[in-house]
Scaffold this motif. Structure first.
Motif, PDB file in Angstrom:
ATOM      1  N   ARG A  23      51.311  71.265  31.944  1.00 10.28           N
ATOM      2  CA  ARG A  23      51.160  72.056  32.668  1.00 10.28           C
ATOM      3  C   ARG A  23      52.274  73.119  33.321  1.00 10.28           C
ATOM      4  O   ARG A  23      53.248  73.790  32.691  1.00 10.28           O
ATOM      5  CB  ARG A  23      50.789  72.422  34.021  1.00 10.28           C
ATOM      6  CG  ARG A  23      50.390  73.714  35.042  1.00 10.28           C
ATOM      7  CD  ARG A  23      49.154  73.678  36.026  1.00 10.28           C
ATOM      8  NE  ARG A  23      47.839  73.096  35.633  1.00 10.28           N
ATOM      9  CZ  ARG A  23      47.591  71.603  36.008  1.00 10.28           C
ATOM     10  NH1 ARG A  23      48.033  70.638  35.966  1.00 10.28           N
ATOM     11  NH2 ARG A  23      46.322  71.460  35.628  1.00 10.28           N
ATOM     12  N   ALA A  24      53.400  72.166  33.008  1.00  9.22           N
ATOM     13  CA  ALA A  24      54.909  71.961  33.806  1.00  9.22           C
ATOM     14  C   ALA A  24      55.748  72.699  32.858  1.00  9.22           C
ATOM     15  O   ALA A  24      56.293  73.759  32.821  1.00  9.22           O
ATOM     16  CB  ALA A  24      55.761  70.395  34.766  1.00  9.22           C
ATOM     17  N   PRO A  31      55.158  81.585  30.857  1.00  3.76           N
ATOM     18  CA  PRO A  31      54.257  81.129  32.267  1.00  3.76           C
ATOM     19  C   PRO A  31      53.490  81.860  32.277  1.00  3.76           C
ATOM     20  O   PRO A  31      52.106  81.841  32.588  1.00  3.76           O
ATOM     21  CB  PRO A  31      55.172  81.593  33.070  1.00  3.76           C
ATOM     22  CG  PRO A  31      56.103  82.153  32.392  1.00  3.76           C
ATOM     23  CD  PRO A  31      56.678  81.084  30.750  1.00  3.76           C
ATOM     24  N   GLY A  32      53.109  82.499  31.039  1.00  8.47           N
ATOM     25  CA  GLY A  32      52.149  84.206  31.080  1.00  8.47           C
ATOM     26  C   GLY A  32      50.850  83.186  30.475  1.00  8.47           C
ATOM     27  O   GLY A  32      49.797  83.963  29.925  1.00  8.47           O
ATOM     28  N   ARG A  33      51.006  82.251  29.862  1.00 10.72           N
ATOM     29  CA  ARG A  33      49.586  81.508  29.159  1.00 10.72           C
ATOM     30  C   ARG A  33      49.257  80.408  30.065  1.00 10.72           C
ATOM     31  O   ARG A  33      48.027  79.669  29.444  1.00 10.72           O
ATOM     32  CB  ARG A  33      50.133  81.188  28.480  1.00 10.72           C
ATOM     33  CG  ARG A  33      50.710  82.160  27.446  1.00 10.72           C
ATOM     34  CD  ARG A  33      50.898  82.153  25.272  1.00 10.72           C
ATOM     35  NE  ARG A  33      49.204  81.514  25.248  1.00 10.72           N
ATOM     36  CZ  ARG A  33      49.425  80.402  23.867  1.00 10.72           C
ATOM     37  NH1 ARG A  33      49.984  80.325  23.413  1.00 10.72           N
ATOM     38  NH2 ARG A  33      47.725  80.006  23.296  1.00 10.72           N
ATOM     39  N   LEU A  34      49.430  80.015  31.168  1.00 10.36           N
ATOM     40  CA  LEU A  34      49.490  78.824  32.389  1.00 10.36           C
ATOM     41  C   LEU A  34      47.222  79.561  32.670  1.00 10.36           C
ATOM     42  O   LEU A  34      46.757  78.523  33.054  1.00 10.36           O
ATOM     43  CB  LEU A  34      49.639  79.246  34.412  1.00 10.36           C
ATOM     44  CG  LEU A  34      51.379  78.165  34.006  1.00 10.36           C
ATOM     45  CD1 LEU A  34      52.087  78.256  34.600  1.00 10.36           C
ATOM     46  CD2 LEU A  34      50.829  76.423  33.011  1.00 10.36           C
ATOM     47  N   GLU A  35      47.540  80.872  33.093  1.00  9.27           N
ATOM     48  CA  GLU A  35      45.796  81.232  33.320  1.00  9.27           C
ATOM     49  C   GLU A  35      45.073  80.730  31.940  1.00  9.27           C
ATOM     50  O   GLU A  35      44.064  79.994  32.450  1.00  9.27           O
ATOM     51  CB  GLU A  35      45.654  82.544  33.405  1.00  9.27           C
ATOM     52  CG  GLU A  35      44.550  83.172  34.164  1.00  9.27           C
ATOM     53  CD  GLU A  35      44.310  84.330  34.317  1.00  9.27           C
ATOM     54  OE1 GLU A  35      43.489  84.762  34.732  1.00  9.27           O
ATOM     55  OE2 GLU A  35      45.479  85.085  35.276  1.00  9.27           O
ATOM     56  N   GLU A  36      45.497  80.691  31.098  1.00  6.00           N
ATOM     57  CA  GLU A  36      44.765  80.877  29.521  1.00  6.00           C
ATOM     58  C   GLU A  36      44.595  79.230  29.508  1.00  6.00           C
ATOM     59  O   GLU A  36      43.312  78.697  29.187  1.00  6.00           O
ATOM     60  CB  GLU A  36      45.530  81.316  28.429  1.00  6.00           C
ATOM     61  CG  GLU A  36      44.805  81.068  27.015  1.00  6.00           C
ATOM     62  CD  GLU A  36      45.252  81.548  25.958  1.00  6.00           C
ATOM     63  OE1 GLU A  36      45.463  80.420  24.777  1.00  6.00           O
ATOM     64  OE2 GLU A  36      46.391  82.211  25.840  1.00  6.00           O
TER      65      GLU A  36
END
Length: 50
Positions: A23-24, A31-36
């Motif tokens: 995640r880090a 960072p735009g793919r963290l939700e995915e």
């Protein structure tokens, strides 16, 4: 994605294979793919429980 240049040196260090480390690394790289990532993790955990 290739993390090595033509000279064999890593361009981006590989993170540990833990959820927090991945995640880090994603937060830095994309960072735009963290939700995915979280949605996929949630789906995998749900599948394990079923």
């Amino acid at each position: 994605m290739n993390t090595r240049s033509d000279h064999g040196h890593e361009l981006i260090p590989r993170p540990e294979h833990t959820p927090d480390a991945l995640r880090a690394a994603l937060a830095v790289a994309d960072p735009g793919r963290l939700e995915e990532m979280q949605a996929q993790k949630d789906e995998a955990m749900k599948a394990v429980r079923e």
